[in-house]
Write a protein that holds these residues in place. Sequence first.
Motif, PDB file in Angstrom:
ATOM      1  N   TRP A  49      56.781  -4.883  12.031  1.00  0.00           N
ATOM      2  CA  TRP A  49      55.540  -5.663  12.162  1.00  0.00           C
ATOM      3  C   TRP A  49      55.803  -6.988  12.839  1.00  0.00           C
ATOM      4  O   TRP A  49      55.031  -7.426  13.688  1.00  0.00           O
ATOM      5  CB  TRP A  49      54.913  -5.908  10.784  1.00  0.00           C
ATOM      6  CG  TRP A  49      54.249  -4.719  10.193  1.00  0.00           C
ATOM      7  CD1 TRP A  49      54.590  -4.083   9.035  1.00  0.00           C
ATOM      8  CD2 TRP A  49      53.128  -3.996  10.713  1.00  0.00           C
ATOM      9  NE1 TRP A  49      53.761  -3.029   8.808  1.00  0.00           N
ATOM     10  CE2 TRP A  49      52.854  -2.956   9.824  1.00  0.00           C
ATOM     11  CE3 TRP A  49      52.337  -4.140  11.860  1.00  0.00           C
ATOM     12  CZ2 TRP A  49      51.816  -2.048  10.037  1.00  0.00           C
ATOM     13  CZ3 TRP A  49      51.310  -3.246  12.072  1.00  0.00           C
ATOM     14  CH2 TRP A  49      51.058  -2.213  11.167  1.00  0.00           C
ATOM     15  N   LEU A  50      56.908  -7.644  12.444  1.00  0.00           N
ATOM     16  CA  LEU A  50      57.225  -8.938  13.044  1.00  0.00           C
ATOM     17  C   LEU A  50      57.546  -8.775  14.520  1.00  0.00           C
ATOM     18  O   LEU A  50      57.157  -9.583  15.357  1.00  0.00           O
ATOM     19  CB  LEU A  50      58.411  -9.590  12.326  1.00  0.00           C
ATOM     20  CG  LEU A  50      58.213  -9.936  10.856  1.00  0.00           C
ATOM     21  CD1 LEU A  50      59.382 -10.742  10.330  1.00  0.00           C
ATOM     22  CD2 LEU A  50      56.918 -10.711  10.656  1.00  0.00           C
ATOM     23  N   ILE A  93      65.227   0.311  11.299  1.00  0.00           N
ATOM     24  CA  ILE A  93      64.580  -0.993  11.199  1.00  0.00           C
ATOM     25  C   ILE A  93      64.149  -1.191   9.760  1.00  0.00           C
ATOM     26  O   ILE A  93      63.313  -0.452   9.246  1.00  0.00           O
ATOM     27  CB  ILE A  93      63.374  -1.092  12.148  1.00  0.00           C
ATOM     28  CG1 ILE A  93      63.856  -0.921  13.597  1.00  0.00           C
ATOM     29  CG2 ILE A  93      62.681  -2.434  11.978  1.00  0.00           C
ATOM     30  CD1 ILE A  93      62.752  -1.035  14.616  1.00  0.00           C
ATOM     31  N   GLY A  94      64.781  -2.163   9.118  1.00  0.00           N
ATOM     32  CA  GLY A  94      64.516  -2.406   7.704  1.00  0.00           C
ATOM     33  C   GLY A  94      63.430  -3.429   7.491  1.00  0.00           C
ATOM     34  O   GLY A  94      62.490  -3.529   8.278  1.00  0.00           O
ATOM     35  N   SER A  95      63.583  -4.193   6.420  1.00  0.00           N
ATOM     36  CA  SER A  95      62.522  -5.125   6.034  1.00  0.00           C
ATOM     37  C   SER A  95      63.097  -6.519   5.846  1.00  0.00           C
ATOM     38  O   SER A  95      64.302  -6.712   5.790  1.00  0.00           O
ATOM     39  CB  SER A  95      61.886  -4.668   4.730  1.00  0.00           C
ATOM     40  OG  SER A  95      62.874  -4.619   3.722  1.00  0.00           O
ATOM     41  N   GLN A 124      62.150 -10.280   3.512  1.00  0.00           N
ATOM     42  CA  GLN A 124      61.330 -10.836   2.446  1.00  0.00           C
ATOM     43  C   GLN A 124      60.567 -12.033   2.994  1.00  0.00           C
ATOM     44  O   GLN A 124      61.161 -12.976   3.487  1.00  0.00           O
ATOM     45  CB  GLN A 124      62.222 -11.274   1.272  1.00  0.00           C
ATOM     46  CG  GLN A 124      62.935 -10.126   0.594  1.00  0.00           C
ATOM     47  CD  GLN A 124      61.958  -9.162  -0.057  1.00  0.00           C
ATOM     48  OE1 GLN A 124      61.056  -9.582  -0.779  1.00  0.00           O
ATOM     49  NE2 GLN A 124      62.114  -7.875   0.206  1.00  0.00           N
ATOM     50  N   LEU A 125      59.240 -11.952   2.952  1.00  0.00           N
ATOM     51  CA  LEU A 125      58.404 -13.059   3.414  1.00  0.00           C
ATOM     52  C   LEU A 125      57.458 -13.432   2.297  1.00  0.00           C
ATOM     53  O   LEU A 125      56.641 -12.619   1.879  1.00  0.00           O
ATOM     54  CB  LEU A 125      57.593 -12.651   4.647  1.00  0.00           C
ATOM     55  CG  LEU A 125      58.187 -12.839   6.038  1.00  0.00           C
ATOM     56  CD1 LEU A 125      57.128 -12.551   7.075  1.00  0.00           C
ATOM     57  CD2 LEU A 125      58.747 -14.233   6.218  1.00  0.00           C
ATOM     58  N   MET A 131      56.422  -6.489  16.570  1.00  0.00           N
ATOM     59  CA  MET A 131      55.192  -6.255  17.332  1.00  0.00           C
ATOM     60  C   MET A 131      54.363  -7.538  17.393  1.00  0.00           C
ATOM     61  O   MET A 131      53.729  -7.829  18.411  1.00  0.00           O
ATOM     62  CB  MET A 131      54.399  -5.101  16.704  1.00  0.00           C
ATOM     63  CG  MET A 131      55.099  -3.765  16.893  1.00  0.00           C
ATOM     64  SD  MET A 131      54.084  -2.338  16.430  1.00  0.00           S
ATOM     65  CE  MET A 131      54.375  -2.253  14.679  1.00  0.00           C
ATOM     66  N   GLU A 185      65.034  -1.335   0.021  1.00  0.00           N
ATOM     67  CA  GLU A 185      65.162  -2.788   0.164  1.00  0.00           C
ATOM     68  C   GLU A 185      64.155  -3.506  -0.723  1.00  0.00           C
ATOM     69  O   GLU A 185      64.448  -4.541  -1.319  1.00  0.00           O
ATOM     70  CB  GLU A 185      64.967  -3.195   1.633  1.00  0.00           C
ATOM     71  CG  GLU A 185      66.154  -2.835   2.503  1.00  0.00           C
ATOM     72  CD  GLU A 185      65.936  -3.183   3.969  1.00  0.00           C
ATOM     73  OE1 GLU A 185      66.931  -3.364   4.680  1.00  0.00           O
ATOM     74  OE2 GLU A 185      64.763  -3.257   4.401  1.00  0.00           O
ATOM     75  N   HIS A 205      57.035 -11.009  -0.369  1.00  0.00           N
ATOM     76  CA  HIS A 205      56.635  -9.648  -0.040  1.00  0.00           C
ATOM     77  C   HIS A 205      57.713  -8.989   0.806  1.00  0.00           C
ATOM     78  O   HIS A 205      58.374  -9.640   1.576  1.00  0.00           O
ATOM     79  CB  HIS A 205      55.319  -9.632   0.747  1.00  0.00           C
ATOM     80  CG  HIS A 205      54.132 -10.033  -0.064  1.00  0.00           C
ATOM     81  ND1 HIS A 205      53.361  -9.139  -0.760  1.00  0.00           N
ATOM     82  CD2 HIS A 205      53.594 -11.254  -0.297  1.00  0.00           C
ATOM     83  CE1 HIS A 205      52.395  -9.777  -1.396  1.00  0.00           C
ATOM     84  NE2 HIS A 205      52.510 -11.074  -1.125  1.00  0.00           N
ATOM     85  N   THR A 206      57.825  -7.678   0.648  1.00  0.00           N
ATOM     86  CA  THR A 206      58.710  -6.933   1.524  1.00  0.00           C
ATOM     87  C   THR A 206      57.924  -6.534   2.760  1.00  0.00           C
ATOM     88  O   THR A 206      56.937  -5.815   2.671  1.00  0.00           O
ATOM     89  CB  THR A 206      59.236  -5.673   0.817  1.00  0.00           C
ATOM     90  OG1 THR A 206      59.930  -6.083  -0.364  1.00  0.00           O
ATOM     91  CG2 THR A 206      60.178  -4.904   1.718  1.00  0.00           C
ATOM     92  N   VAL A 207      58.339  -7.063   3.909  1.00  0.00           N
ATOM     93  CA  VAL A 207      57.604  -6.805   5.145  1.00  0.00           C
ATOM     94  C   VAL A 207      58.511  -6.045   6.100  1.00  0.00           C
ATOM     95  O   VAL A 207      59.642  -6.453   6.358  1.00  0.00           O
ATOM     96  CB  VAL A 207      57.145  -8.118   5.800  1.00  0.00           C
ATOM     97  CG1 VAL A 207      56.451  -7.842   7.120  1.00  0.00           C
ATOM     98  CG2 VAL A 207      56.232  -8.887   4.864  1.00  0.00           C
ATOM     99  N   TRP A 208      58.005  -4.941   6.618  1.00  0.00           N
ATOM    100  CA  TRP A 208      58.782  -4.169   7.587  1.00  0.00           C
ATOM    101  C   TRP A 208      58.980  -5.024   8.839  1.00  0.00           C
ATOM    102  O   TRP A 208      58.033  -5.592   9.392  1.00  0.00           O
ATOM    103  CB  TRP A 208      58.059  -2.873   7.944  1.00  0.00           C
ATOM    104  CG  TRP A 208      58.857  -2.006   8.864  1.00  0.00           C
ATOM    105  CD1 TRP A 208      60.167  -1.643   8.732  1.00  0.00           C
ATOM    106  CD2 TRP A 208      58.392  -1.395  10.069  1.00  0.00           C
ATOM    107  NE1 TRP A 208      60.547  -0.849   9.767  1.00  0.00           N
ATOM    108  CE2 TRP A 208      59.492  -0.679  10.610  1.00  0.00           C
ATOM    109  CE3 TRP A 208      57.174  -1.380  10.745  1.00  0.00           C
ATOM    110  CZ2 TRP A 208      59.389   0.046  11.789  1.00  0.00           C
ATOM    111  CZ3 TRP A 208      57.080  -0.658  11.919  1.00  0.00           C
ATOM    112  CH2 TRP A 208      58.178   0.052  12.435  1.00  0.00           C
ATOM    113  N   GLY A 211      57.660   3.221  13.850  1.00  0.00           N
ATOM    114  CA  GLY A 211      56.886   3.064  12.628  1.00  0.00           C
ATOM    115  C   GLY A 211      56.249   4.365  12.165  1.00  0.00           C
ATOM    116  O   GLY A 211      56.207   4.653  10.973  1.00  0.00           O
ATOM    117  N   LEU A 224      64.493   3.400   3.745  1.00  0.00           N
ATOM    118  CA  LEU A 224      65.247   2.139   3.808  1.00  0.00           C
ATOM    119  C   LEU A 224      64.409   0.984   3.261  1.00  0.00           C
ATOM    120  O   LEU A 224      64.887   0.188   2.443  1.00  0.00           O
ATOM    121  CB  LEU A 224      65.638   1.869   5.270  1.00  0.00           C
ATOM    122  CG  LEU A 224      66.393   0.574   5.568  1.00  0.00           C
ATOM    123  CD1 LEU A 224      67.757   0.575   4.907  1.00  0.00           C
ATOM    124  CD2 LEU A 224      66.560   0.389   7.090  1.00  0.00           C
TER     125      LEU A 224
END
Lengths: 332, 153
Positions: free
Chosen positions: A137-138, A123-125, A127-128, A140, B139, A131-134, A194, B135
């Motif tokens: 989180w989204l 599970i990558g990230s 861009q929001l 969950m 990224e 910011h780089t968001v894992w 996570g 990862l």
Amino acid sequence: MSIRFGRTELPERQARSLRKAIRFEWLSLGFLAVFIALVFLVMGNSQAMKAAWIEDLLSLAPPVAFLLAVRIVNRPPTRKYPYGYHRSVGVAHLVAGVALFAMGAFLIVDSASGLLTAEHPSIGSVQLFGHTVWLGWLMMGVMALSLPLPIYLGRVKMSLAKELHDKVLYADADMNKADWMTAVGTIVGVGGIGVGLWWTDSAAALLIAASILRDGVKNMGAATTDLMDTRATTFDDGKPHPLPARIDGHLRSLPWVREAGSRTRDQGHVLHVESFIVPHDGRVPSLEDLEAARDACIDLDWKVQDLVLVPVAELPREVGGSGSDHQSERNR
Amino acid sequence: MLAAGLLTGCGISLPADPEGTLDRVRDGQLRVGVSTNAPWTETRDGAEPAGIEPDLVREFAATLNADIRWSEGGEEKLVDELERGNLDLVLGGLTKDTPWAEKVAVTAPYAEAPDGHGETHKHVMAAPPGENAFLVELEDFLAQQELRQEVQP
């Protein structure tokens, strides 16, 4: 406007409940459409999210079946469909049950193979706002958002299902009630990834799949037995429906009736009843007596409209007769 | 968005690596497999790999204070080593639709480029499956490079 289930004109209270149920099913569909899109957007490689997404997709079936069925059962009986269209509810119930069963089985195999081959979900990230968001989180977050509404919808639909004697609505409410477990399971599964536990995701998916499969087995069984004209039961298949006993009780209380017993089919919302009556001293009752008895039975409950009185010399065994004859074996 | 406010604070800290790749690479060694696919990757005898992706990875390794051990080979072999945990990164001008995505992790696209047949492809790198801290770190680095518009091979 009067609302009907086939030939059955609904009392005001049930008509209100039906309108409310229709509103709530549309609300459910809207809610599901939003969350199916949201979950799809953040699904990524999580097996638990995939299972939750498929469960959301399948959850569309009961509301759609309900909304279709209330339109179809509305039609009065015709020469071609002399019993009316009530059984469309049973057909919808069976279809929904089979879909749940098949999907549950598929997901169990899919998730178990992920566990057995020790697949590590990636599970990558995203861009929001710079910011780089894992993505976890989204996932969950979406699952947490999907928690409260199904619980509320499930409660309301459950009481309406009881009021309307509607098993599709009951199945739907039951699934809504279980939906919060799916959401919590997914949150735990993704949260496990996570903190570096690769197996929690597939394990959560397996649990969700098991609950889908359980729903499927339960609904398939209930729908099949109803289509087999099993003894009428309460809306949750918990116990025998009390109405047949009340009908028999009323018939037995009539001065010209010695014995009475009924066969009852659950047509979906309404019951079709065949009541066998043994008159005192073998005297054939007058037409007035028969019609008065029938009307009194129908007045017992809105679910009884289609009632046939059959005067007989001896009660068939399956409705409580003491002899060895069954109704279907009479004409030897 | 409710999610954004909640998440940006701790967005990068949570995912951990089941096999600890990021911790091992930081101040250590980054094992990179390269399969030739110019201009993304170019391998030459007796010299370090060149091209867009090796250049990026050299910068990435610098942010982690890591040395790079290069190895060269065909894609399938390299992806297999990546899946077994013998490599940390595979470069080869891979795109988002690569079939290897079933076996290993692919990064979010870091560049878009036309392929000469009128189609535009989103370019990615391949990382070990399930090593999510590594990862996301990669990224995050790639997202800051703003290569999207520049790459026109």
